[in-house]
Design a protein around this motif. Structure first.
Motif, PDB file in Angstrom:
ATOM      1  N   GLU B   4     119.184 -26.263 -56.182  1.00 51.06           N
ATOM      2  CA  GLU B   4     119.612 -25.158 -57.053  1.00 51.06           C
ATOM      3  C   GLU B   4     120.712 -25.607 -58.006  1.00 51.06           C
ATOM      4  OE1 GLU B   4     120.893 -21.490 -55.364  1.00 51.06           O
ATOM      5  OE2 GLU B   4     119.011 -21.215 -54.288  1.00 51.06           O
ATOM      6  N   ALA B   5     121.670 -26.270 -57.445  1.00 47.83           N
ATOM      7  CA  ALA B   5     122.806 -26.717 -58.242  1.00 47.83           C
ATOM      8  C   ALA B   5     122.317 -27.606 -59.388  1.00 47.83           C
ATOM      9  CB  ALA B   5     123.806 -27.471 -57.372  1.00 47.83           C
ATOM     10  N   LYS B   6     121.321 -28.413 -59.058  1.00 49.31           N
ATOM     11  CA  LYS B   6     120.777 -29.319 -60.066  1.00 49.31           C
ATOM     12  C   LYS B   6     119.998 -28.549 -61.130  1.00 49.31           C
ATOM     13  CE  LYS B   6     117.871 -32.201 -58.471  1.00 49.31           C
ATOM     14  NZ  LYS B   6     117.377 -33.115 -57.428  1.00 49.31           N
ATOM     15  N   GLN B   7     119.302 -27.501 -60.704  1.00 48.57           N
ATOM     16  CA  GLN B   7     118.407 -26.794 -61.617  1.00 48.57           C
ATOM     17  C   GLN B   7     119.131 -25.896 -62.618  1.00 48.57           C
ATOM     18  OE1 GLN B   7     115.861 -24.623 -59.062  1.00 48.57           O
ATOM     19  NE2 GLN B   7     114.392 -26.268 -58.783  1.00 48.57           N
ATOM     20  N   GLY B   8     120.322 -25.516 -62.326  1.00 47.27           N
ATOM     21  CA  GLY B   8     121.000 -24.544 -63.162  1.00 47.27           C
ATOM     22  C   GLY B   8     120.488 -23.156 -62.831  1.00 47.27           C
ATOM     23  N   PRO B   9     120.835 -22.157 -63.658  1.00 50.01           N
ATOM     24  CA  PRO B   9     120.436 -20.785 -63.369  1.00 50.01           C
ATOM     25  C   PRO B   9     118.916 -20.618 -63.424  1.00 50.01           C
ATOM     26  CG  PRO B   9     121.405 -20.970 -65.558  1.00 50.01           C
ATOM     27  CD  PRO B   9     121.601 -22.280 -64.890  1.00 50.01           C
ATOM     28  N   PRO B  10     118.370 -19.653 -62.662  1.00 51.40           N
ATOM     29  CA  PRO B  10     116.912 -19.461 -62.671  1.00 51.40           C
ATOM     30  C   PRO B  10     116.417 -18.998 -64.041  1.00 51.40           C
ATOM     31  CG  PRO B  10     118.009 -17.656 -61.514  1.00 51.40           C
ATOM     32  CD  PRO B  10     119.062 -18.682 -61.800  1.00 51.40           C
ATOM     33  N   GLN B  11     115.249 -19.477 -64.425  1.00 49.89           N
ATOM     34  CA  GLN B  11     114.611 -19.065 -65.679  1.00 49.89           C
ATOM     35  C   GLN B  11     113.451 -18.149 -65.322  1.00 49.89           C
ATOM     36  OE1 GLN B  11     115.933 -19.823 -68.659  1.00 49.89           O
ATOM     37  NE2 GLN B  11     117.541 -20.755 -67.429  1.00 49.89           N
ATOM     38  N   PHE B  12     113.469 -16.908 -65.803  1.00 48.22           N
ATOM     39  CA  PHE B  12     112.445 -15.949 -65.404  1.00 48.22           C
ATOM     40  C   PHE B  12     111.258 -15.902 -66.356  1.00 48.22           C
ATOM     41  CE2 PHE B  12     116.614 -14.220 -63.942  1.00 48.22           C
ATOM     42  CZ  PHE B  12     116.430 -14.483 -62.590  1.00 48.22           C
ATOM     43  N   ILE B  13     111.523 -16.032 -67.647  1.00 48.18           N
ATOM     44  CA  ILE B  13     110.433 -15.862 -68.621  1.00 48.18           C
ATOM     45  C   ILE B  13     109.362 -16.946 -68.493  1.00 48.18           C
ATOM     46  CG2 ILE B  13     109.919 -15.785 -71.104  1.00 48.18           C
ATOM     47  CD1 ILE B  13     112.583 -14.257 -71.425  1.00 48.18           C
ATOM     48  N   PRO B  14     109.716 -18.211 -68.252  1.00 49.81           N
ATOM     49  CA  PRO B  14     108.648 -19.213 -68.093  1.00 49.81           C
ATOM     50  C   PRO B  14     107.642 -18.846 -67.007  1.00 49.81           C
ATOM     51  CG  PRO B  14     110.768 -20.306 -68.361  1.00 49.81           C
ATOM     52  CD  PRO B  14     111.057 -18.832 -68.235  1.00 49.81           C
ATOM     53  N   LYS B  15     108.108 -18.147 -65.973  1.00 52.85           N
ATOM     54  CA  LYS B  15     107.190 -17.785 -64.873  1.00 52.85           C
ATOM     55  C   LYS B  15     106.210 -16.691 -65.276  1.00 52.85           C
ATOM     56  CE  LYS B  15     110.592 -19.084 -61.426  1.00 52.85           C
ATOM     57  NZ  LYS B  15     111.782 -18.590 -60.720  1.00 52.85           N
ATOM     58  N   LEU B  16     106.478 -16.068 -66.406  1.00 58.29           N
ATOM     59  CA  LEU B  16     105.606 -14.978 -66.862  1.00 58.29           C
ATOM     60  C   LEU B  16     104.576 -15.444 -67.888  1.00 58.29           C
ATOM     61  CD1 LEU B  16     108.231 -12.122 -67.129  1.00 58.29           C
ATOM     62  CD2 LEU B  16     106.384 -12.351 -65.462  1.00 58.29           C
ATOM     63  N   LYS B  17     104.621 -16.704 -68.263  1.00 66.85           N
ATOM     64  CA  LYS B  17     103.651 -17.212 -69.245  1.00 66.85           C
ATOM     65  C   LYS B  17     102.241 -17.055 -68.687  1.00 66.85           C
ATOM     66  CE  LYS B  17     102.745 -20.956 -72.459  1.00 66.85           C
ATOM     67  NZ  LYS B  17     103.181 -22.268 -72.972  1.00 66.85           N
ATOM     68  N   GLY B  18     101.373 -16.446 -69.493  1.00 67.46           N
ATOM     69  CA  GLY B  18      99.998 -16.245 -69.067  1.00 67.46           C
ATOM     70  C   GLY B  18      99.795 -14.971 -68.259  1.00 67.46           C
ATOM     71  N   LYS B  19     100.883 -14.274 -67.987  1.00 70.77           N
ATOM     72  CA  LYS B  19     100.790 -13.027 -67.213  1.00 70.77           C
ATOM     73  C   LYS B  19     100.747 -11.823 -68.152  1.00 70.77           C
ATOM     74  CE  LYS B  19     101.327 -15.205 -63.268  1.00 70.77           C
ATOM     75  NZ  LYS B  19     102.680 -15.498 -62.781  1.00 70.77           N
ATOM     76  N   LYS B  20     100.115 -10.761 -67.663  1.00 70.08           N
ATOM     77  CA  LYS B  20     100.079  -9.513 -68.426  1.00 70.08           C
ATOM     78  C   LYS B  20     101.348  -8.728 -68.124  1.00 70.08           C
ATOM     79  CE  LYS B  20      97.017  -5.718 -69.716  1.00 70.08           C
ATOM     80  NZ  LYS B  20      95.809  -4.942 -69.373  1.00 70.08           N
TER      81      LYS B  20
END
Lengths: 75, 75, 75, 75, 75, 75
Positions: B4-20
């Motif tokens: 987590e520390a390495k990744q930085g804050p969570p990104q939510f919009i990329p997980k919605l790509k291709g979703k309705k």
């Protein structure tokens, strides 16, 4: 893929230059229709039926294409 | 944790790509529904029933998933 | 005091992770209620009764705690 | 004068910490009343009659003092 | 001309310090009237008939001078 | 072309200095009409029929030219 990494995030507004668009504003009310003649990081210059109109991006909610709605924004 | 520390804050919009999704705008009015085709730091490109629509993030209040509301945004 | 100087300004949203909150939006209308599951500098992910909802911070007016209004946000 | 130059621009919100204030939001509607308990560059934490409330600065139009309107914000 | 280049873009708000102004907010509603007592990059401190009022710049639509509307903002 | 690359993105507001414009605000309501006398990155100074008016760019939705709508904003 490698190319994507090199390109950075997709830029959508440049692909709309010269296209006829319908712009809905965050203030609601009547949308603005015209052809995108230019843009910079803050503003879009639109050629409308009543002349040129400078539209601030911060005031825009959505931009859609008017003439060929299914062909716009190819990514 | 270390990851987590390495990744930085969570990104939510990329997980919605291709979703309705259903997007509610800060201007209120009818929400916009479509599939997220792309995004950059300022805009989201949506495939709607009426064609592509460029939605400015600054105009978005909320984004929810349409088809599988309980499965979206796993973090 | 020395500790404060070291910590920088207080961060309020991290203390609300996992808490049930009521979020009022700048657009007015019905507030949104749910549990904060995650956040980043721009968005808050909320678990609502209808599924996950991504809420843009720029669209939020206020956040209050639902269950224990007097115990939240201890600073 | 020399001191002013050294201090940078005046900071108004720190002077309101611990004071009872009335906050009007950009969304209009009922103002929010409470005591400022903390703040950071983006948010103000308010102790209201109904509990703590996190108020986003971007949603605030004006802040006035409730109890001693003529004595606040000395600069 | 050379002087302009050296000065950078014109600053309008400093010229209004100590002047009586009428401020219209982006939220519409009644404008706020008062004398500008101070300012920083984000806020303007106003002395109104009801006491001091901190006005966030992001909430301001326009500022006009009350007493001598034709003489303000000389540039 | 080479010149474009050197110039950076087009700047629209400088071309409107001294021109009579109609400014629509994001808050809706009556548009503001006047001549642009100056500008900086955040504000536009307008000479209106009632005196000078400082307009915050963040509050502007669109700017159009009044007198010669077809000749404005040449790019």
């Amino acid at each position: 893929m490698a190319e994507e990494a090199k390109q950075g995030p997709p830029q959508f507004i440049p692909k709309l230059k010269g296209k006829k668009v319908i712009i809905r504003l965050v203030s609601g009310g009547q949308p603005v229709t015209g052809t995108i003649e230019g843009y910079n990081p803050y503003e879009i210059l639109l050629q409308t039926a009543k002349g040129k109109l400078l539209v601030f991006k911060h005031a825009i909610a959505t931009i859609g294409q008017v003439d060929e709605p299914m062909k716009g924004f190819t990514i």
